[in-house]
Each structure stands twice: as C-alpha cells, then as structure tokens.
Design an enzyme around this catalytic site. Structure first.
Site, PDB file in Angstrom:
ATOM      1  N   GLN A 226      -4.428  -5.356   6.911  1.00 20.64           N
ATOM      2  CA  GLN A 226      -5.380  -6.301   6.328  1.00 20.64           C
ATOM      3  C   GLN A 226      -5.409  -7.650   7.036  1.00 20.64           C
ATOM      4  O   GLN A 226      -6.068  -8.576   6.567  1.00 20.64           O
ATOM      5  CB  GLN A 226      -5.059  -6.511   4.844  1.00 20.64           C
ATOM      6  CG  GLN A 226      -5.199  -5.249   4.014  1.00 20.64           C
ATOM      7  CD  GLN A 226      -6.608  -4.682   4.028  1.00 20.64           C
ATOM      8  OE1 GLN A 226      -7.587  -5.434   4.181  1.00 20.64           O
ATOM      9  NE2 GLN A 226      -6.738  -3.373   3.900  1.00 20.64           N
TER      10      GLN A 226
ATOM     11  N   CYS B 171      -4.868   2.342  -3.687  1.00 23.22           N
ATOM     12  CA  CYS B 171      -3.640   2.925  -3.096  1.00 23.22           C
ATOM     13  C   CYS B 171      -2.441   1.996  -3.275  1.00 23.22           C
ATOM     14  O   CYS B 171      -1.567   1.912  -2.409  1.00 23.22           O
ATOM     15  CB  CYS B 171      -3.832   3.270  -1.621  1.00 23.22           C
ATOM     16  SG  CYS B 171      -5.025   4.579  -1.354  1.00 23.22           S
TER      17      CYS B 171
ATOM     18  N   LYS C 135     -10.315  -1.212  10.740  1.00 24.80           N
ATOM     19  CA  LYS C 135     -10.420  -2.388   9.876  1.00 24.80           C
ATOM     20  C   LYS C 135     -10.656  -3.652  10.708  1.00 24.80           C
ATOM     21  O   LYS C 135     -10.632  -4.759  10.194  1.00 24.80           O
ATOM     22  CB  LYS C 135      -9.154  -2.539   9.031  1.00 24.80           C
ATOM     23  CG  LYS C 135      -8.950  -1.401   8.024  1.00 24.80           C
ATOM     24  CD  LYS C 135      -7.739  -1.664   7.170  1.00 24.80           C
ATOM     25  CE  LYS C 135      -7.250  -0.417   6.437  1.00 24.80           C
ATOM     26  NZ  LYS C 135      -8.086  -0.028   5.309  1.00 24.80           N
TER      27      LYS C 135
ATOM     28  N   HIS D 238       0.873  -1.181   0.000  1.00 26.32           N
ATOM     29  CA  HIS D 238       0.000   0.000   0.000  1.00 26.32           C
ATOM     30  C   HIS D 238       0.909   1.229   0.000  1.00 26.32           C
ATOM     31  O   HIS D 238       2.032   1.180   0.503  1.00 26.32           O
ATOM     32  CB  HIS D 238      -0.838  -0.051   1.290  1.00 26.32           C
ATOM     33  CG  HIS D 238      -1.921   0.969   1.393  1.00 26.32           C
ATOM     34  ND1 HIS D 238      -1.670   2.278   1.735  1.00 26.32           N
ATOM     35  CD2 HIS D 238      -3.262   0.878   1.240  1.00 26.32           C
ATOM     36  CE1 HIS D 238      -2.816   2.944   1.786  1.00 26.32           C
ATOM     37  NE2 HIS D 238      -3.794   2.114   1.484  1.00 26.32           N
TER      38      HIS D 238
ATOM     39  N   ASP E  87       3.109  -4.555   8.261  1.00 29.96           N
ATOM     40  CA  ASP E  87       1.887  -3.771   8.131  1.00 29.96           C
ATOM     41  C   ASP E  87       0.722  -4.742   8.261  1.00 29.96           C
ATOM     42  O   ASP E  87       0.479  -5.551   7.369  1.00 29.96           O
ATOM     43  CB  ASP E  87       1.906  -3.075   6.764  1.00 29.96           C
ATOM     44  CG  ASP E  87       0.562  -2.465   6.383  1.00 29.96           C
ATOM     45  OD1 ASP E  87      -0.429  -2.659   7.113  1.00 29.96           O
ATOM     46  OD2 ASP E  87       0.506  -1.800   5.332  1.00 29.96           O
TER      47      ASP E  87
END
Lengths: 148, 414
Positions: free
Chosen positions: B210, B371, B233, B130, B207
């Site tokens: 997700q 993104c 999220k 991203h 990261d």
C-alpha cells in the site's frame, strides 16, 4: 401459479424499471424489506450459506410433497435476492424445482449478481435450494406444522 | 515535509487522460474508480509496453542467443535496474522478481523463516496486517514451534510503539509489518520499528503493497532487511512484484522454488544454484509484465512522488471532511498519517449494500473485511466501506461519492 408463471411476473415487474440499475437495486431493497421473518429455529449456523460479503441463512421444509423455504440475510440486497428465489420456489413440487431454468435472472439483467460466487452468494442460494430439495435437511413435523 | 502547507503541482485531470479505462460509463454514469488499494488502473505507457513486447520482441530471456532473446533480456533487466533505483537498493542482485507481495512474503517465510527460525523463537507482526502478512508466518511458527506475537494498535488505527517494545525479546527473530494499512490507511512508523527491531537483533520485512505508489521508499534509509512491492498497485501489470532483500541475507537463504534459471549445474545426484538474483527466480517469469512494470515506475517518478503524495493527501483531507460529516457515518481509522484510504461504516447498513448501491451509480469502492479479518475483529466490526485514492482521482469524484452516499443511506436505512 407455476414456476414459469411466477418468473414471467417477475420479468414484467423488473421490465417496468427500464433497465435503470439504481431503480432495480432500490426494487431489490424493497423486496428485501418484504421478506417474511425467518423462524428463529431455522436461523442457525447449520443453515448458513457462507459468501464473501454477506451471510445468508436458508432452510427448507416439505409438506404434502411441496417445498417451503425460509431465509434471512445480514444484507438487505441479499435479502431481496433470496426473496425473489423464495417467491419462485415456495410451494412448488420438488421435481419442478430441480428442472427449472431460472430465466428471470438473465432477462432481468440480474446476471451481475450471479457473475461471481464470492460476491453475494446468489449462486450459492440457488445451489442450496436445489440441494435441499435433493437431500432435504430434517426438520421435525411439529416445527413444520407450526410454521406453515 | 509539511503536508498542510505544501501544494501539489499535479493536474489530475491531465493525468487522467493517460488512463484510457477511466473514460467510460458504468451503469449509465461516468466511472468513479475509488478501489485503488485493491488495484490501480494502467496508464498508456504501461499498456503500450505490454503490446509492444508481444508485437515486436517476445522471446524467452537469459538463455537465448538470438536477437529477440537479447532484446527481451535487456528490457527485463532494465526493469530490475529501475526497481533498484526506485527503492534505492544497493545493487540489482538485491531485486528479486516475484508475482507480488504475497509471493514475496511467502518466499521469505519459506526460505528465510524455515531456515533460521527455531523452536521457541518469536515472530512479530502488527494487528493491522493483511492476511498475506499473517498466514505465511503462522505456517512458519507452526512448523518450527515458534511464537507469533501481535503488536497492539490504538483506537485511531496507529501502532502502539510501547506495546511493540514490550514484545521485543532476545528470541524475536523477525518482525513483519506493513508500511501502510490496506484497511485503514495508517502509515506505520516503519523507520522507528526497524530501528528498534534491528537493535534487538531481529530481521525486518516491510510489506509495501500500500505504499509503493504513494510514498517515497528508500530501503537504505529505512535499513530494512526485506521490502515487498506489487506492481499492479503501482499502475503496473498484475502478477509482478519485487522482493528486495539485503544481499547478506539473500546469500544465506536457500532457493524457494526449483527449476530452470535458478540452477548453476544439475546432475541426478546434486544441483548447484545460480547467483543472485536468479537463484530465486525459477522458471520463465511474466516477462512482458516485468518489462511493462518499468514504465509504471517511470510514470510515478515523472509525476513526482512528493507531488502524488500531496495530491492524494489533499483528496484524503477533502473526503474525510465530507464523508465524516454525513449522518450515521463513522470513519474507521483516524491516524494522523495515512495514505489515501478512507474506511467507514454506516449505522445499521451492511457495507456490502453500500458498495452495491454505489456501483449502481458507477462508483467503485471495496467493501468487507479487506483480507484483514483479525483487524476487523479487533475493531469489533464485520467490515467497512473503503474508498481509496490514486493520482488520477479528483475532488469532483469525491463529491460524487458523497452525493451517492447522501442518496443511498436513507434508502438503505431500516
């Protein structure tokens, strides 16, 4: 026809769809298909209105004090939306264009398309039309004559 | 875990009743919310916690001596402990509250990166990242004259591990990689990547934007140095996230922002800094949002992360088969291990048009480059349509998506 007469015509046209969003979208898609091809000479990066999702090219030309616009997009819905704008503004006086209240957008419940500038550049299309009226990009008279 | 044989005991229809927002019509049709990779909806316990905070104990935290301040501080710190347990960190000092993954990465880039990355050093990211896991590292590389290297991917959207190994050198100081791809859903082999990177002396940031709501996270087992999460999220509020940092590194890092809370003592000549984790938490945070985030994590834990994973895998398999067999549709991202993300393109139709037409039918998906513009360029496409699943989605919603696509593709095809 005046700008407002054309807007009223569009309002009636969409009113017949009874607010069915899917039907409205299909109608816009149909309008997109009817958009005349943009002369290749105008489909250049200089005329690109950058939106988050779609590319829209828009160019203006002036002849006998009346404005003419040419546009294209890589998305059929944006083509339909810009088709509506061209229908309203093509062949109109520059002062009339600048002073226009685009009420057909609100009355036709097209506000969803102008709600966010990033969504599809509809706002940017309107801004670009008005900007091009104020500060019209130069196009050679020969090119304009060949197109009109 | 064998996901083919295992069955989730989760009842999605029952779970849905905890999400008031889902019970509404969009454009005259029941909402089908399939944009969960962008943000998830919020269950009642989270919404109630937000309201309860403002209705009964709003106060600034840590410095107040009155009852409300004590209660707010206790609730705030309770979330820190829940977060610690949620990712199995060693101590609450390793849990920094931030606005989300983007801020977490920027914090590490600004604090760790600018302090420890030197001219000629290398930072490695993957081709799946991203923008928020690209741009901050570009800045560090530019400022420190370091080099940004990109791990290649296979056509399936899976990381090329051999390619990664060939990028690792003695100058590799940091590897930053997503646990799961937001555009394609690929679950990266982060444990293997961390092992390889650390063996070569690099620090590793994961990261987790997700992955937080979808897979089990154990930072001790992963052995990563930094792990980033966004609450919104994970069924939590927007504007809150977590940066996990290995204590040894956090101790060495300078503060990210100056202000209240992060100081020990201030004079006009000099400032000494507060202890961890407060050293990195300047200013009044989103207290209510942090407090409510605890209820989101507890919601996930109560349902069971394995249950959630199995349910979403079931939806993904079903959707992959149904959408994949539609004419003119090409699935983008076919990794063997994915979170519930289904990306696809349709011949001669712009993803934006698909998204708008689906919205007219009450179906919310994401369209565009998500993104991840460099990834789209690598794949040779402008963008995709992305349907992403959460615990409350059902197979009948997938059917709605498929029916919608069956109807609109002929309308939109030239």
């Amino acid at each position: 026809m005046t700008i407002d007469q054309i807007q009223d015509e569009i309002v009636d046209e969409f009113a017949a769809l009874n607010g069915d969003v899917e039907q409205i979208m299909c109608h816009i898609v149909g309008l997109g298909r009817s958009l005349p091809a943009m002369p290749a000479i105008y489909k250049v990066d200089h005329n690109l209105i950058r939106g988050c999702h779609s590319k829209v090219w828009l160019a203006a030309a002036e002849r006998t004090n009346l404005m003419h616009f040419f546009a294209d997009s890589d998305t059929i819905i944006s083509k339909g939306l810009v088709c509506l704008l061209l229908r309203v503004f093509n062949g109109q006086d520059r002062n009339d264009i600048l002073n226009t209240d685009l009420y057909f957008i609100k009355r036709n419940h097209l506000g969803r398309f102008v709600g966010t500038k990033r969504s599809n550049g509809f706002y940017a299309m309107i801004d670009q039309i008005k900007y091009s009226v104020i500060d019209r990009p130069g196009a050679s008279p020969e090119v304009i004559t060949s197109i009109l | 875990m064998n996901v083919i044989d295992a069955v989730s005991t989760l009842n999605a229809e029952l779970v849905r009743t905890e999400f008031p927002l889902l019970d509404q019509k969009i454009n005259g049709r029941p909402l089908v919310y399939l944009d969960n990779a962008a943000t998830t909806q919020k269950p009642r316990p989270v919404i109630n916690a937000l309201a309860d905070y403002y209705l009964t104990y709003n106060a600034n935290i840590h410095r107040g001596v009155h009852t409300l301040a004590e209660k707010a501080t206790a609730a705030f710190e309770e979330t820190r402990e829940t977060a610690r347990a949620f990712i199995n960190a060693a101590s609450v000092e390793e849990i920094i509250f931030v606005r989300g993954v983007t801020e977490a990465i920027n914090l590490v880039a600004s604090s760790y990166g600018l302090t420890f990355i030197e001219e000629g050093d290398e930072i490695i990211i993957s081709a799946l990242e991203h923008h928020s896991n690209i741009v901050p590292w570009q800045w560090v590389c530019k400022k420190r004259k370091a080099k940004l290297k990109i791990i290649p991917i296979h056509e399936s959207g899976e990381i090329d591990i051999e390619g990664f190994c060939s990028l690792l050198t003695s100058r590799t100081k940091l590897v930053a990689i997503g646990h799961a791809s937001n555009s394609l859903g690929t679950i990266n082999p982060v444990k293997e990547i961390i092992r390889l990177a650390r063996a070569s002396g690099a620090v590793v940031l994961i990261d987790g934007a997700q992955s937080g709501a979808h897979v089990d996270i154990d930072v001790k087992d992963l052995d990563c140095d930094f792990y980033c999460l966004s609450a919104h999220k994970m069924y939590g509020p927007t504007g809150v996230g977590i940066l996990y940092g290995r204590r040894k590194l956090l101790d060495q890092m300078p503060p990210y922002q100056g202000g209240g809370e992060m100081i020990m003592e201030v004079t006009y000549e000099h400032t000494t800094y507060n202890d961890l984790p407060y050293k990195f938490e300047a200013g009044t945070p989103g207290i209510a949002d942090v407090v409510a985030f605890r209820f989101a994590m507890e919601f996930i834990l109560q349902l069971g992360r394995e249950n959630i994973f199995l349910h979403e895998q079931d939806l993904l398999r079903y959707a992959t088969a149904k959408v994949g067999e539609l004419p003119f549709v090409t699935l983008i991202g076919t990794a063997s291990e994915k979170v519930g993300v289904l990306s696809f393109i349709v011949d001669d139709i712009h993803p934006f048009d698909i998204g708008q037409m689906l919205d007219a039918r009450g179906i919310a998906v994401r369209t565009g480059h998500h993104c991840t513009q460099p990834l789209m360029k690598t794949l040779g496409i402008n963008g995709t349509v992305r349907a992403s699943f959460a615990v409350y989605n059902t197979k009948s919603e997938v059917d709605e998506l498929v029916d919608g696509l069956r109807r609109i593709i002929p309308i939109l095809r030239p």
